[in-house]
Design a protein around this motif. Structure first.
Motif, PDB file in Angstrom:
ATOM      1  N   GLU A 121     -10.434  -4.176   9.970  1.00  0.00           N
ATOM      2  CA  GLU A 121     -11.726  -4.706  10.423  1.00  0.00           C
ATOM      3  C   GLU A 121     -11.854  -6.190  10.095  1.00  0.00           C
ATOM      4  N   ALA A 122     -11.397  -6.596   8.922  1.00  0.00           N
ATOM      5  CA  ALA A 122     -11.470  -8.007   8.530  1.00  0.00           C
ATOM      6  C   ALA A 122     -10.595  -8.871   9.441  1.00  0.00           C
ATOM      7  N   ALA A 123      -9.413  -8.352   9.799  1.00  0.00           N
ATOM      8  CA  ALA A 123      -8.522  -9.091  10.705  1.00  0.00           C
ATOM      9  C   ALA A 123      -9.167  -9.273  12.071  1.00  0.00           C
ATOM     10  N   LEU A 124      -9.810  -8.215  12.563  1.00  0.00           N
ATOM     11  CA  LEU A 124     -10.499  -8.288  13.856  1.00  0.00           C
ATOM     12  C   LEU A 124     -11.648  -9.300  13.797  1.00  0.00           C
ATOM     13  N   MET A 125     -12.394  -9.283  12.703  1.00  0.00           N
ATOM     14  CA  MET A 125     -13.517 -10.226  12.542  1.00  0.00           C
ATOM     15  C   MET A 125     -13.018 -11.659  12.473  1.00  0.00           C
ATOM     16  N   TYR A 126     -11.912 -11.891  11.750  1.00  0.00           N
ATOM     17  CA  TYR A 126     -11.339 -13.236  11.689  1.00  0.00           C
ATOM     18  C   TYR A 126     -10.996 -13.713  13.091  1.00  0.00           C
ATOM     19  N   ASP A 127     -10.344 -12.870  13.863  1.00  0.00           N
ATOM     20  CA  ASP A 127      -9.932 -13.223  15.216  1.00  0.00           C
ATOM     21  C   ASP A 127     -11.140 -13.586  16.079  1.00  0.00           C
ATOM     22  N   ARG A 128     -12.181 -12.762  16.017  1.00  0.00           N
ATOM     23  CA  ARG A 128     -13.374 -12.988  16.847  1.00  0.00           C
ATOM     24  C   ARG A 128     -14.165 -14.205  16.371  1.00  0.00           C
ATOM     25  N   ARG A 129     -14.282 -14.365  15.073  1.00  0.00           N
ATOM     26  CA  ARG A 129     -15.093 -15.470  14.546  1.00  0.00           C
ATOM     27  C   ARG A 129     -14.435 -16.820  14.797  1.00  0.00           C
ATOM     28  N   VAL A 130     -13.110 -16.887  14.694  1.00  0.00           N
ATOM     29  CA  VAL A 130     -12.406 -18.132  15.009  1.00  0.00           C
ATOM     30  C   VAL A 130     -12.617 -18.490  16.478  1.00  0.00           C
ATOM     31  N   ALA A 131     -12.530 -17.487  17.345  1.00  0.00           N
ATOM     32  CA  ALA A 131     -12.767 -17.730  18.780  1.00  0.00           C
ATOM     33  C   ALA A 131     -14.171 -18.280  19.014  1.00  0.00           C
ATOM     34  N   ALA A 132     -15.161 -17.744  18.281  1.00  0.00           N
ATOM     35  CA  ALA A 132     -16.540 -18.218  18.430  1.00  0.00           C
ATOM     36  C   ALA A 132     -16.697 -19.649  17.906  1.00  0.00           C
ATOM     37  N   ILE A 133     -16.073 -19.944  16.759  1.00  0.00           N
ATOM     38  CA  ILE A 133     -16.159 -21.289  16.174  1.00  0.00           C
ATOM     39  C   ILE A 133     -15.550 -22.328  17.111  1.00  0.00           C
ATOM     40  N   LEU A 134     -14.447 -21.965  17.783  1.00  0.00           N
ATOM     41  CA  LEU A 134     -13.757 -22.889  18.684  1.00  0.00           C
ATOM     42  C   LEU A 134     -14.290 -22.832  20.110  1.00  0.00           C
ATOM     43  N   ASN A 135     -15.412 -22.106  20.286  1.00  0.00           N
ATOM     44  CA  ASN A 135     -16.073 -21.981  21.603  1.00  0.00           C
ATOM     45  C   ASN A 135     -15.159 -21.388  22.668  1.00  0.00           C
ATOM     46  N   GLU A 136     -14.331 -20.440  22.260  1.00  0.00           N
ATOM     47  CA  GLU A 136     -13.493 -19.723  23.215  1.00  0.00           C
ATOM     48  C   GLU A 136     -14.226 -18.460  23.662  1.00  0.00           C
ATOM     49  N   ASP A 137     -13.989 -18.073  24.892  1.00  0.00           N
ATOM     50  CA  ASP A 137     -14.574 -16.818  25.364  1.00  0.00           C
ATOM     51  C   ASP A 137     -13.460 -15.927  25.902  1.00  0.00           C
ATOM     52  N   ASP A 138     -13.821 -14.754  26.393  1.00  0.00           N
ATOM     53  CA  ASP A 138     -12.827 -13.784  26.861  1.00  0.00           C
ATOM     54  C   ASP A 138     -12.005 -14.298  28.029  1.00  0.00           C
ATOM     55  N   THR A 187       0.833  -1.205   0.000  1.00  0.00           N
ATOM     56  CA  THR A 187       0.000   0.000   0.000  1.00  0.00           C
ATOM     57  C   THR A 187       0.859   1.244   0.000  1.00  0.00           C
ATOM     58  N   SER A 188       0.313   2.332  -0.528  1.00  0.00           N
ATOM     59  CA  SER A 188       0.987   3.632  -0.490  1.00  0.00           C
ATOM     60  C   SER A 188       0.509   4.442   0.706  1.00  0.00           C
ATOM     61  N   TRP A 189      -0.343   3.840   1.557  1.00  0.00           N
ATOM     62  CA  TRP A 189      -0.844   4.506   2.769  1.00  0.00           C
ATOM     63  C   TRP A 189      -1.452   5.872   2.451  1.00  0.00           C
ATOM     64  N   THR A 190      -2.309   5.902   1.435  1.00  0.00           N
ATOM     65  CA  THR A 190      -2.986   7.135   1.045  1.00  0.00           C
ATOM     66  C   THR A 190      -4.499   6.949   1.165  1.00  0.00           C
ATOM     67  N   PRO A 191      -5.270   8.049   1.187  1.00  0.00           N
ATOM     68  CA  PRO A 191      -6.714   7.947   1.387  1.00  0.00           C
ATOM     69  C   PRO A 191      -7.457   7.153   0.316  1.00  0.00           C
ATOM     70  N   ASP A 192      -6.876   6.982  -0.897  1.00  0.00           N
ATOM     71  CA  ASP A 192      -7.596   6.259  -1.945  1.00  0.00           C
ATOM     72  C   ASP A 192      -7.558   4.747  -1.732  1.00  0.00           C
ATOM     73  N   GLU A 193      -6.807   4.278  -0.716  1.00  0.00           N
ATOM     74  CA  GLU A 193      -6.838   2.875  -0.330  1.00  0.00           C
ATOM     75  C   GLU A 193      -7.329   2.798   1.123  1.00  0.00           C
ATOM     76  N   ASP A 194      -8.502   2.217   1.311  1.00  0.00           N
ATOM     77  CA  ASP A 194      -9.104   2.168   2.646  1.00  0.00           C
ATOM     78  C   ASP A 194      -8.516   0.987   3.429  1.00  0.00           C
ATOM     79  N   PHE A 195      -7.414   1.255   4.116  1.00  0.00           N
ATOM     80  CA  PHE A 195      -6.742   0.205   4.866  1.00  0.00           C
ATOM     81  C   PHE A 195      -7.577  -0.258   6.056  1.00  0.00           C
ATOM     82  N   GLY A 196      -8.535   0.575   6.467  1.00  0.00           N
ATOM     83  CA  GLY A 196      -9.419   0.198   7.568  1.00  0.00           C
ATOM     84  C   GLY A 196     -10.199  -1.077   7.286  1.00  0.00           C
ATOM     85  N   ILE A 197     -10.466  -1.361   6.005  1.00  0.00           N
ATOM     86  CA  ILE A 197     -11.166  -2.595   5.629  1.00  0.00           C
ATOM     87  C   ILE A 197     -10.374  -3.812   6.081  1.00  0.00           C
ATOM     88  N   LEU A 198      -9.060  -3.755   5.882  1.00  0.00           N
ATOM     89  CA  LEU A 198      -8.206  -4.887   6.259  1.00  0.00           C
ATOM     90  C   LEU A 198      -8.142  -5.052   7.775  1.00  0.00           C
TER      91      LEU A 198
END
Length: 414
Positions: free
Chosen positions: A219-236, A206-217
């Motif tokens: 958010e997706a990383a956070l969702m992967y982390d949370r969803r894997v925890a849910a699939i494996l029945n892990e909690d906080d 990435t060029s770290w500029t506003p025309d590339e929304d790095f926030g998408i990545l």
């Protein structure tokens, strides 16, 4: 050392800023014209890539007329759409820029472009007939051998050991490593082996500029982390230290740790690094780095998946970073836009997404059972390798560019 054009001083009166905006291309025009007409031998044809359009197209057209050479434009995007990202579509400067780009573009003796969508736009709205010449990776973008992977990760070991925070699932797994091993590879005699419980490597440039929304990545990383925890029945309350200890002992999980390696420089890099530090991720780690020209292709060839966040200013060009990834046999998940399917063939060499949630779903699907039982990922990699064998720069040039240039020179001589 390359001379950089000075930036506009912050305290400069607003009335003088348009003067400087006009002065810069004017000086560049005369410098280009002097170089093209005096410093180099007279060529048969001037081949100029667009953008930039101003003053390049003007200078090259004048030089081609003065030196009686043919003039071909290689359209990679539209310069006025890039300018509109900073000035806005309604800016008078953007309107003038577009007029110059179109006027001088139509004066070319021939045209190349990078997509069929751009070819159609040039024909319908610009009155320009163009030949499609798809970008292809240079020969040094190729799949990486096990030995090259091991040597690369040994060189990057120090960077990989430094988390964007206190500690993460990658830096913890590197403690107590032997001198001849990395978090991904190990040596047995002179043979290199990939570790079965290694993290999956996801690369994004990435060029770290506003025309590339790095926030998408992020958010997706956070969702992967949370969803894997849910699939494996892990909690906080699940002890993170126990998880890290099991990883260090070689335990494999249904879903692997993900290491996102983000390459490139740009203005928004530090702000996103701060956002990454605030994330509390159990199975995901980030590293940002700037690689040498020699190591970047090796990293692409050593990764398991590429992610592209590029969205075209015109909707008509294709990201070169994906071309390079495909050259290394790396399948890609890319942001969907109008003509991206000319490059990313869904379910053959990659996938397309329109949201962070969709990207997270794709990460879960691709990396389930990694590394041995991730069948969908293996299918995409095999498809990428097969398609890459038939698409190289020399072949594309011989089939599409060379005939056009030969025809233009022949007609121009007549």
């Amino acid at each position: 050392m390359e001379t950089q054009w000075p930036t506009i001083p912050r305290g400069l009166p607003k009335v003088l800023k348009p003067v400087l905006l006009l002065l810069k291309p004017l000086i560049q025009f005369f410098m280009l014209l002097w170089f093209l007409c005096v410093k180099i031998a007279s060529p048969d044809v001037f081949l100029v890539q667009n953008p930039p359009s101003v003053p390049t197209l003007v200078a090259v057209k004048w030089a081609s007329s003065l030196r009686r050479s043919a003039f071909i434009v290689d359209w990679h995007n539209f310069g006025y759409t890039l300018l509109s990202l900073s000035l806005g579509r309604r800016s008078h400067f953007v309107s003038i820029y577009r007029w110059i780009e179109k006027y001088y573009g139509k004066m070319a003796n021939g045209s190349l472009c990078v997509t069929q969508a751009m070819q159609h736009e040039l024909a319908q709205n610009w009155g320009i007939k163009a030949t499609v010449l798809y970008d292809q990776p240079p020969e040094f973008f190729h799949p990486t051998s096990l030995e090259e992977k091991h040597e690369l990760f040994c060189r990057l070991n120090k960077n990989l050991h430094q988390p964007l925070g206190v500690q993460d699932c990658v830096s913890n797994g590197m403690e107590g490593q032997k001198a001849d091993e990395t978090i991904f590879t190990s040596l047995a005699g002179t043979d290199v082996f990939l570790k079965p419980n290694r993290p999956a490597v996801v690369v994004s440039s990435t060029s770290w500029t506003p025309d590339e929304d790095f926030g998408i990545l992020l958010e997706a990383a956070l969702m992967y982390d949370r969803r894997v925890a849910a699939i494996l029945n892990e909690d906080d309350s699940t002890n993170e230290e126990v998880f890290l200890k099991e990883i260090s002992d070689g335990k494999q999980y249904l879903y692997p740790r993900l290491l996102f390696i983000i390459t490139g420089k740009g203005p928004d890099k530090e702000s996103y690094e701060e956002k990454i530090r605030r994330l509390r991720l159990k199975r995901v780690a980030f590293r940002t780095m700037w690689l040498s020209a020699e190591d970047y292709p090796l990293l692409l060839g050593s990764a398991d998946l590429g992610v592209c966040l590029h969205t075209s200013s015109s909707g008509l060009d294709l990201p070169m970073k994906v071309v390079d990834m495909f050259g290394c046999g790396l399948p890609v998940c890319a942001v969907s836009y109008s003509c991206i399917e000319e490059l990313v063939k869904v379910d053959k060499n990659g996938l397309l997404f329109s949201s962070s949630s969709e990207l997270a779903d794709q990460l879960l699907m691709l990396f389930k059972g990694f590394p041995d039982d991730s069948d969908v990922l293996k299918k995409l990699r095999n498809g990428t390798l097969e398609m890459g064998l038939s698409a190289r720069w020399a072949t594309e040039w011989e089939e599409h560019a060379k005939p056009l240039i030969t025809e233009v020179i022949s007609q121009f001589d007549d």
